[in-house]
Scaffold this motif. Structure first.
Motif, PDB file in Angstrom:
ATOM      1  N   ILE A 294       0.867  -1.175   0.000  1.00 40.94           N
ATOM      2  CA  ILE A 294       0.000   0.000   0.000  1.00 40.94           C
ATOM      3  C   ILE A 294       0.904   1.224   0.000  1.00 40.94           C
ATOM      4  CG2 ILE A 294      -1.777   1.285   1.252  1.00 40.94           C
ATOM      5  CD1 ILE A 294      -2.613  -1.388   2.535  1.00 40.94           C
ATOM      6  N   ASP A 295       0.831   1.996  -1.044  1.00 34.99           N
ATOM      7  CA  ASP A 295       1.731   3.139  -1.213  1.00 34.99           C
ATOM      8  C   ASP A 295       1.087   4.409  -0.631  1.00 34.99           C
ATOM      9  OD1 ASP A 295       3.655   4.937  -1.990  1.00 34.99           O
ATOM     10  OD2 ASP A 295       3.096   4.933  -4.108  1.00 34.99           O
ATOM     11  N   LYS A 296       1.827   5.123   0.185  1.00 35.04           N
ATOM     12  CA  LYS A 296       1.381   6.434   0.657  1.00 35.04           C
ATOM     13  C   LYS A 296       2.536   7.416   0.605  1.00 35.04           C
ATOM     14  CE  LYS A 296      -1.631   8.625   4.019  1.00 35.04           C
ATOM     15  NZ  LYS A 296      -2.151   8.675   5.399  1.00 35.04           N
ATOM     16  N   SER A 297       3.379   7.256  -0.391  1.00 32.52           N
ATOM     17  CA  SER A 297       4.581   8.082  -0.504  1.00 32.52           C
ATOM     18  C   SER A 297       4.264   9.532  -0.835  1.00 32.52           C
ATOM     19  CB  SER A 297       5.518   7.504  -1.571  1.00 32.52           C
ATOM     20  OG  SER A 297       4.845   7.403  -2.815  1.00 32.52           O
ATOM     21  N   ASN A 298       3.142   9.790  -1.476  1.00 38.00           N
ATOM     22  CA  ASN A 298       2.777  11.160  -1.846  1.00 38.00           C
ATOM     23  C   ASN A 298       1.661  11.718  -0.971  1.00 38.00           C
ATOM     24  OD1 ASN A 298       4.620  11.306  -4.027  1.00 38.00           O
ATOM     25  ND2 ASN A 298       3.201  10.120  -5.308  1.00 38.00           N
ATOM     26  N   GLY A 299       1.494  11.115   0.209  1.00 41.08           N
ATOM     27  CA  GLY A 299       0.476  11.612   1.119  1.00 41.08           C
ATOM     28  C   GLY A 299      -0.913  11.077   0.848  1.00 41.08           C
ATOM     29  N   LYS A 300      -1.070  10.264  -0.194  1.00 41.64           N
ATOM     30  CA  LYS A 300      -2.359   9.665  -0.509  1.00 41.64           C
ATOM     31  C   LYS A 300      -2.183   8.167  -0.692  1.00 41.64           C
ATOM     32  CE  LYS A 300      -4.811  13.547  -2.626  1.00 41.64           C
ATOM     33  NZ  LYS A 300      -5.603  13.992  -3.786  1.00 41.64           N
ATOM     34  N   TYR A 301      -3.223   7.418  -0.368  1.00 41.97           N
ATOM     35  CA  TYR A 301      -3.168   5.973  -0.535  1.00 41.97           C
ATOM     36  C   TYR A 301      -3.207   5.636  -2.027  1.00 41.97           C
ATOM     37  CZ  TYR A 301      -4.364   5.791   4.421  1.00 41.97           C
ATOM     38  OH  TYR A 301      -4.369   5.946   5.785  1.00 41.97           O
TER      39      TYR A 301
END
Length: 408
Positions: A294-301
């Motif tokens: 689950i990616d949240k690297s840019n502040g969004k899921y």
């Protein structure tokens, strides 16, 4: 990324090894998950039904039958269907791909969608009245053990949506879709086999590498990824069966479970392929590893469609105050807890209520069936012979394995 098994996996595997119960639990899971398949006669009936549907739509739209392509998508195509609870029918997802020239002059998704809905009318005695959904039309097929969610799609010649096909979305207009590409991505990974698995299936895979509308063969116990996904979907269904409506709406959707599990499976295969000795070890490791994708690297899921980077399967997670992410985390934690509570014990003395919470009524019936079968074996004095058989070959031989790009 996690490179080594977590403490949870280590605890469970240690317990299974100490009690010598790995094979017993795998046999039980095999019995259970085979109960979830579309019965052979239902598969044949569904195949015939959507074939007739395609011909009917072509005639209604005054097209050649060869101009209308009809094929399954979703769990049918990836062979990860699960039998519905209670008296509910199988939900079978169908794509009807229409020729692009129909809507080149008037590329309005609402026009396309409702013209298609009109084309479905006229055979209500067979299909039931078409019911409008967000992207599809639902056909109930009264008296059948299944219903179709039929999604009309048209080519996107300029790939404005990023995919070769586009479908109607009431919020965004045109929305991209690539069911074949996604299914191919999944099947390429699901067909990988770990060293501990029998190599006898290699030739079977090669012989059955063609894409079929619906397979005649059932999914084999050696299909670890497909079986793991069935298990997780079944557990999710049981967890949310009596939940409040708002929680049911926020439960983890199947495409997210499939995508995260496949990414975890692929990583384990590439980095730790030789460290596993049983299918159940792989399943536990897959479950543990899923949240890492689950990616949240840019502040969004973000959980990207692996074959369509512009599509984010977790997009709704960013606009619901965190409800869907919390429900995913809650379900995942419950899955790990239930698996640990169940698998640290012996199959024979398993708690029926715990079995039901993880596997549902089908799991309880499979458990009782296995105990009965084992009792009969003992009474005939053949248990020792069964235990002497190599566990991997014994399990793999139960049913043929799944195949690339086929459906179930």
């Amino acid at each position: 990324m996690i490179q080594n098994p977590s403490k949870l996996s280590e605890r469970i595997i240690k317990s299974l090894t100490a009690q010598n119960t790995t094979q017993s639990w795998e046999e039980l899971m095999g019995r259970l998950l085979r109960r979830l398949e579309l019965p052979r006669d239902v598969r044949a009936d569904a195949k015939a039904a959507y074939g007739r549907l395609g011909n009917y739509i072509a005639a209604r739209l005054r097209l050649e039958q060869t101009d209308v392509q009809v094929y399954p998508q979703g769990s049918m195509r990836t062979q990860t269907t699960i039998r519905p609870r209670s008296n509910e029918n199988f939900d079978l997802d169908i794509v009807v791909e229409l020729p692009g020239h129909l809507y080149q002059q008037n590329p309005d998704p609402e026009v396309m969608f409702h013209e298609f809905g009109q084309a479905l009318q006229g055979q209500e005695s067979v299909t039931g009245h078409p019911e409008e959904k967000r992207r599809c039309w639902r056909l109930q097929y009264p008296g059948k053990p299944f219903y179709f969610d039929v999604t009309p799609a048209v080519p996107d010649p300029f790939r404005y949506t990023g995919a070769a096909l586009r479908v109607r979305d009431p919020d965004t207009g045109w929305s991209p879709t690539n069911p074949k590409d996604y299914a191919d991505w999944f099947c390429e990974r699901a067909d990988k086999r770990f060293p501990f698995q029998s190599l006898a299936f290699d030739e079977v895979f090669k012989a059955r590498a063609n894409v079929e509308p619906l397979p005649e063969e059932e999914v084999g116990i050696d299909d670890i990824l497909r079986r793991a996904i069935q298990l997780m979907k079944l557990h999710r269904t049981n967890v949310y069966w009596n939940a409040e409506d708002w929680r049911k709406d926020a439960q983890p959707i199947s495409v997210i479970i499939v995508t995260l599990a496949t990414l975890a499976f692929e990583h384990l295969y590439e980095t730790r392929r030789g460290s596993f000795t049983s299918a159940i070890e792989v399943v536990l490791a897959v479950v543990e590893d899923m949240p890492n994708y689950i990616d949240k690297s840019n502040g969004k899921y973000a959980i990207a469609n692996p074959r369509l980077a512009t599509e984010n399967f977790a997009d709704k997670w960013n606009y619901d105050g965190g409800t869907r992410f919390r429900e995913f985390s809650r379900w995942h934690k419950r899955l790990e807890e239930d698996l640990e509570a169940l698998l640290v014990g012996d199959v024979k003395s398993a708690d029926e209520a715990r079995l039901r919470s993880v596997f549902g009524n089908d799991g309880v019936e499979a458990w009782k069936e296995r105990l009965k079968h084992e009792s009969e074996d003992l009474s005939h004095g053949i248990l020792a012979g069964l235990l002497a058989v190599d566990s991997t070959r014994n399990l793999s031989a139960v049913v043929p394995s799944g195949s690339k790009g086929t459906l179930g």
